[in-house]
Design a protein around this motif. Structure first.
Motif, PDB file in Angstrom:
ATOM      1  N   VAL A 154       4.837  13.015   3.714  1.00  0.00           N
ATOM      2  CA  VAL A 154       4.399  14.261   3.088  1.00  0.00           C
ATOM      3  C   VAL A 154       4.896  14.340   1.652  1.00  0.00           C
ATOM      4  O   VAL A 154       4.117  14.511   0.709  1.00  0.00           O
ATOM      5  CB  VAL A 154       4.883  15.489   3.887  1.00  0.00           C
ATOM      6  CG1 VAL A 154       4.614  16.785   3.110  1.00  0.00           C
ATOM      7  CG2 VAL A 154       4.204  15.550   5.244  1.00  0.00           C
ATOM      8  N   ASN A 155       6.214  14.238   1.478  1.00  0.00           N
ATOM      9  CA  ASN A 155       6.817  14.400   0.163  1.00  0.00           C
ATOM     10  C   ASN A 155       6.889  13.111  -0.636  1.00  0.00           C
ATOM     11  O   ASN A 155       7.127  13.143  -1.842  1.00  0.00           O
ATOM     12  CB  ASN A 155       8.227  14.972   0.324  1.00  0.00           C
ATOM     13  CG  ASN A 155       8.215  16.334   0.991  1.00  0.00           C
ATOM     14  OD1 ASN A 155       7.656  17.284   0.475  1.00  0.00           O
ATOM     15  ND2 ASN A 155       8.823  16.421   2.172  1.00  0.00           N
ATOM     16  N   HIS A 156       6.703  11.970   0.037  1.00  0.00           N
ATOM     17  CA  HIS A 156       6.808  10.675  -0.652  1.00  0.00           C
ATOM     18  C   HIS A 156       5.585   9.815  -0.385  1.00  0.00           C
ATOM     19  O   HIS A 156       5.693   8.610  -0.138  1.00  0.00           O
ATOM     20  CB  HIS A 156       8.079   9.954  -0.205  1.00  0.00           C
ATOM     21  CG  HIS A 156       9.331  10.729  -0.468  1.00  0.00           C
ATOM     22  ND1 HIS A 156       9.784  10.993  -1.741  1.00  0.00           N
ATOM     23  CD2 HIS A 156      10.209  11.333   0.386  1.00  0.00           C
ATOM     24  CE1 HIS A 156      10.901  11.709  -1.669  1.00  0.00           C
ATOM     25  NE2 HIS A 156      11.173  11.932  -0.391  1.00  0.00           N
ATOM     26  N   GLY A 157       4.419  10.427  -0.453  1.00  0.00           N
ATOM     27  CA  GLY A 157       3.176   9.705  -0.196  1.00  0.00           C
ATOM     28  C   GLY A 157       2.876   8.620  -1.208  1.00  0.00           C
ATOM     29  O   GLY A 157       2.133   7.679  -0.919  1.00  0.00           O
ATOM     30  N   ASP A 158       3.473   8.717  -2.419  1.00  0.00           N
ATOM     31  CA  ASP A 158       3.242   7.702  -3.450  1.00  0.00           C
ATOM     32  C   ASP A 158       4.136   6.487  -3.275  1.00  0.00           C
ATOM     33  O   ASP A 158       3.997   5.504  -4.001  1.00  0.00           O
ATOM     34  CB  ASP A 158       3.466   8.300  -4.844  1.00  0.00           C
ATOM     35  CG  ASP A 158       2.315   9.199  -5.265  1.00  0.00           C
ATOM     36  OD1 ASP A 158       1.168   8.890  -4.903  1.00  0.00           O
ATOM     37  OD2 ASP A 158       2.565  10.212  -5.944  1.00  0.00           O
TER      38      ASP A 158
ATOM     39  N   ASN B 230      -0.149  17.923  -0.206  1.00  0.00           N
ATOM     40  CA  ASN B 230       0.673  17.187  -1.174  1.00  0.00           C
ATOM     41  C   ASN B 230      -0.066  16.021  -1.808  1.00  0.00           C
ATOM     42  O   ASN B 230       0.029  15.806  -3.018  1.00  0.00           O
ATOM     43  CB  ASN B 230       1.934  16.647  -0.488  1.00  0.00           C
ATOM     44  CG  ASN B 230       3.058  17.653  -0.446  1.00  0.00           C
ATOM     45  OD1 ASN B 230       2.803  18.855  -0.349  1.00  0.00           O
ATOM     46  ND2 ASN B 230       4.292  17.186  -0.491  1.00  0.00           N
ATOM     47  N   ASN B 231      -0.796  15.274  -0.991  1.00  0.00           N
ATOM     48  CA  ASN B 231      -1.346  13.996  -1.457  1.00  0.00           C
ATOM     49  C   ASN B 231      -2.815  14.046  -1.862  1.00  0.00           C
ATOM     50  O   ASN B 231      -3.369  13.025  -2.284  1.00  0.00           O
ATOM     51  CB  ASN B 231      -1.129  12.937  -0.375  1.00  0.00           C
ATOM     52  CG  ASN B 231       0.347  12.679  -0.121  1.00  0.00           C
ATOM     53  OD1 ASN B 231       1.126  12.531  -1.057  1.00  0.00           O
ATOM     54  ND2 ASN B 231       0.747  12.654   1.144  1.00  0.00           N
ATOM     55  N   LEU B 232      -3.424  15.226  -1.759  1.00  0.00           N
ATOM     56  CA  LEU B 232      -4.786  15.417  -2.265  1.00  0.00           C
ATOM     57  C   LEU B 232      -4.890  16.673  -3.133  1.00  0.00           C
ATOM     58  O   LEU B 232      -5.126  16.583  -4.332  1.00  0.00           O
ATOM     59  CB  LEU B 232      -5.786  15.505  -1.105  1.00  0.00           C
ATOM     60  CG  LEU B 232      -6.238  14.189  -0.485  1.00  0.00           C
ATOM     61  CD1 LEU B 232      -7.126  14.459   0.720  1.00  0.00           C
ATOM     62  CD2 LEU B 232      -7.004  13.339  -1.497  1.00  0.00           C
TER      63      LEU B 232
ATOM     64  N   LYS C 268       6.673  -0.873   1.649  1.00  0.00           N
ATOM     65  CA  LYS C 268       7.832  -1.723   1.375  1.00  0.00           C
ATOM     66  C   LYS C 268       8.996  -0.889   0.869  1.00  0.00           C
ATOM     67  O   LYS C 268      10.158  -1.100   1.273  1.00  0.00           O
ATOM     68  CB  LYS C 268       7.464  -2.801   0.356  1.00  0.00           C
ATOM     69  CG  LYS C 268       8.604  -3.765   0.058  1.00  0.00           C
ATOM     70  CD  LYS C 268       8.173  -4.844  -0.938  1.00  0.00           C
ATOM     71  CE  LYS C 268       9.330  -5.806  -1.216  1.00  0.00           C
ATOM     72  NZ  LYS C 268       8.936  -6.857  -2.200  1.00  0.00           N
ATOM     73  N   GLU C 269       8.725   0.051  -0.018  1.00  0.00           N
ATOM     74  CA  GLU C 269       9.791   0.916  -0.539  1.00  0.00           C
ATOM     75  C   GLU C 269      10.371   1.782   0.568  1.00  0.00           C
ATOM     76  O   GLU C 269      11.587   2.007   0.626  1.00  0.00           O
ATOM     77  CB  GLU C 269       9.240   1.787  -1.669  1.00  0.00           C
ATOM     78  CG  GLU C 269       8.930   1.018  -2.937  1.00  0.00           C
ATOM     79  CD  GLU C 269       8.167   1.829  -3.958  1.00  0.00           C
ATOM     80  OE1 GLU C 269       8.238   1.500  -5.158  1.00  0.00           O
ATOM     81  OE2 GLU C 269       7.480   2.804  -3.567  1.00  0.00           O
ATOM     82  N   ALA C 270       9.510   2.277   1.458  1.00  0.00           N
ATOM     83  CA  ALA C 270       9.992   3.073   2.591  1.00  0.00           C
ATOM     84  C   ALA C 270      10.877   2.223   3.498  1.00  0.00           C
ATOM     85  O   ALA C 270      11.890   2.700   4.021  1.00  0.00           O
ATOM     86  CB  ALA C 270       8.816   3.634   3.377  1.00  0.00           C
ATOM     87  N   HIS C 271      10.499   0.960   3.669  1.00  0.00           N
ATOM     88  CA  HIS C 271      11.291   0.039   4.497  1.00  0.00           C
ATOM     89  C   HIS C 271      12.663  -0.207   3.878  1.00  0.00           C
ATOM     90  O   HIS C 271      13.678  -0.249   4.576  1.00  0.00           O
ATOM     91  CB  HIS C 271      10.549  -1.290   4.652  1.00  0.00           C
ATOM     92  CG  HIS C 271      11.374  -2.372   5.256  1.00  0.00           C
ATOM     93  ND1 HIS C 271      11.860  -3.430   4.507  1.00  0.00           N
ATOM     94  CD2 HIS C 271      11.827  -2.553   6.518  1.00  0.00           C
ATOM     95  CE1 HIS C 271      12.570  -4.225   5.290  1.00  0.00           C
ATOM     96  NE2 HIS C 271      12.567  -3.718   6.514  1.00  0.00           N
TER      97      HIS C 271
ATOM     98  N   MET D 184       0.833  -1.199   0.000  1.00  0.00           N
ATOM     99  CA  MET D 184       0.000   0.000   0.000  1.00  0.00           C
ATOM    100  C   MET D 184       0.867   1.248   0.000  1.00  0.00           C
ATOM    101  O   MET D 184       1.937   1.287   0.619  1.00  0.00           O
ATOM    102  CB  MET D 184      -0.929   0.021   1.212  1.00  0.00           C
ATOM    103  CG  MET D 184      -2.026  -1.003   1.165  1.00  0.00           C
ATOM    104  SD  MET D 184      -3.093  -0.937   2.633  1.00  0.00           S
ATOM    105  CE  MET D 184      -3.856   0.683   2.422  1.00  0.00           C
ATOM    106  N   LYS D 185       0.410   2.284  -0.687  1.00  0.00           N
ATOM    107  CA  LYS D 185       1.113   3.557  -0.669  1.00  0.00           C
ATOM    108  C   LYS D 185       0.935   4.215   0.699  1.00  0.00           C
ATOM    109  O   LYS D 185      -0.099   4.042   1.356  1.00  0.00           O
ATOM    110  CB  LYS D 185       0.581   4.481  -1.765  1.00  0.00           C
ATOM    111  CG  LYS D 185       0.899   3.996  -3.176  1.00  0.00           C
ATOM    112  CD  LYS D 185       0.370   4.971  -4.218  1.00  0.00           C
ATOM    113  CE  LYS D 185       0.737   4.508  -5.627  1.00  0.00           C
ATOM    114  NZ  LYS D 185       0.241   5.466  -6.650  1.00  0.00           N
TER     115      LYS D 185
END
Length: 227
Positions: A32-36, A219-221, A40-43, A8-9
């Motif tokens: 905030v800046n990397h909501g997309d 940022n995300n909406l 898993k990518e954040a991990h 999930m994003k």
């Protein structure tokens, strides 16, 4: 259970479980800046136990901010929500808190703490957010309302340079709060028996939470078509 998974994003996790902002802030995930980015990518770029975080996220109650599910609100409603919930309070509170942070830094100036650096960083946030809010209220939000009401290409082009600048400001603010959190050991008072110390740390953390949520919504909406 909320059925959060690693694919999930980040922004979708936050829309589903708003309380996840606290979890993400504690492990320095920039939602905030990397909501997309997916969890898993954040991990893969971070330093946290994915299994533990997934368990924690899924155990969180699906509490909506003020009982409102912003994921079902349109952009026009989001603009009005942000102005009503955040702007007036932040404009009132930020200058007062800035004074308290400066007072705290002077009080502990001779001791082995880094409140002086934290005070400098919070002044940057106070200054940036004040101009940020005033610019959005006077220029950006009226144009955004027109854009979302009319889907105008002309308004879109007029907004792009404004949004680009605001997105850069968001990056600065996120980075400054990250540094303050590190300098204060996660907003832990160095003297839990000193009322000013306890109060300022509590208010700094509350302001980070509110401002990060506000920037996430933008940022995300609101700013998604311009990113």
């Amino acid at each position: 259970m909320s059925n959060i998974n690693e694919t999930m994003k980040l922004k979708d996790i936050l829309f589903k479980v708003p309380a996840a902002t606290g979890v993400f802030r504690e492990i320095d995930i920039d939602f905030v800046n990397h909501g997309d980015r997916t969890l898993k990518e954040a991990h893969e770029e971070g330093n946290f136990n994915l299994e533990n975080i997934l368990y924690e996220l899924n155990e969180l109650d699906k509490e909506r901010i003020d009982g409102i599910d912003v994921s079902y609100m349109d952009q026009i409603s989001i603009i009005k929500y942000i102005e009503r919930k955040y702007y007036e309070d932040l404009l009132d509170e930020l200058p007062v808190l800035n004074d308290y942070v400066e007072k705290l830094s002077k009080q502990y100036k001779k001791e082995d703490v880094e409140y002086d650096k934290a005070a400098e960083l919070f002044y940057n946030i106070y200054r940036e957010m004040t101009v940020h809010i005033e610019t959005e209220q006077s220029d950006v939000y009226p144009l955004l309302l027109t854009y979302y009401e009319e889907n105008s290409d002309v308004v879109y082009e007029a907004l792009k340079p404004h949004i680009t600048r605001l997105l850069d400001e968001h990056k600065n603010i996120v980075n400054w709060f990250k540094q303050i959190r590190s300098l204060t050991n996660g907003y832990t008072p160095v003297d839990s028996n000193e009322p000013l110390n306890v109060f300022v740390m509590k208010k700094l953390e509350e302001n980070e939470e509110n401002i990060m949520t506000l920037l996430h919504l933008e940022n995300n909406l609101l700013f998604t078509p311009f990113r």
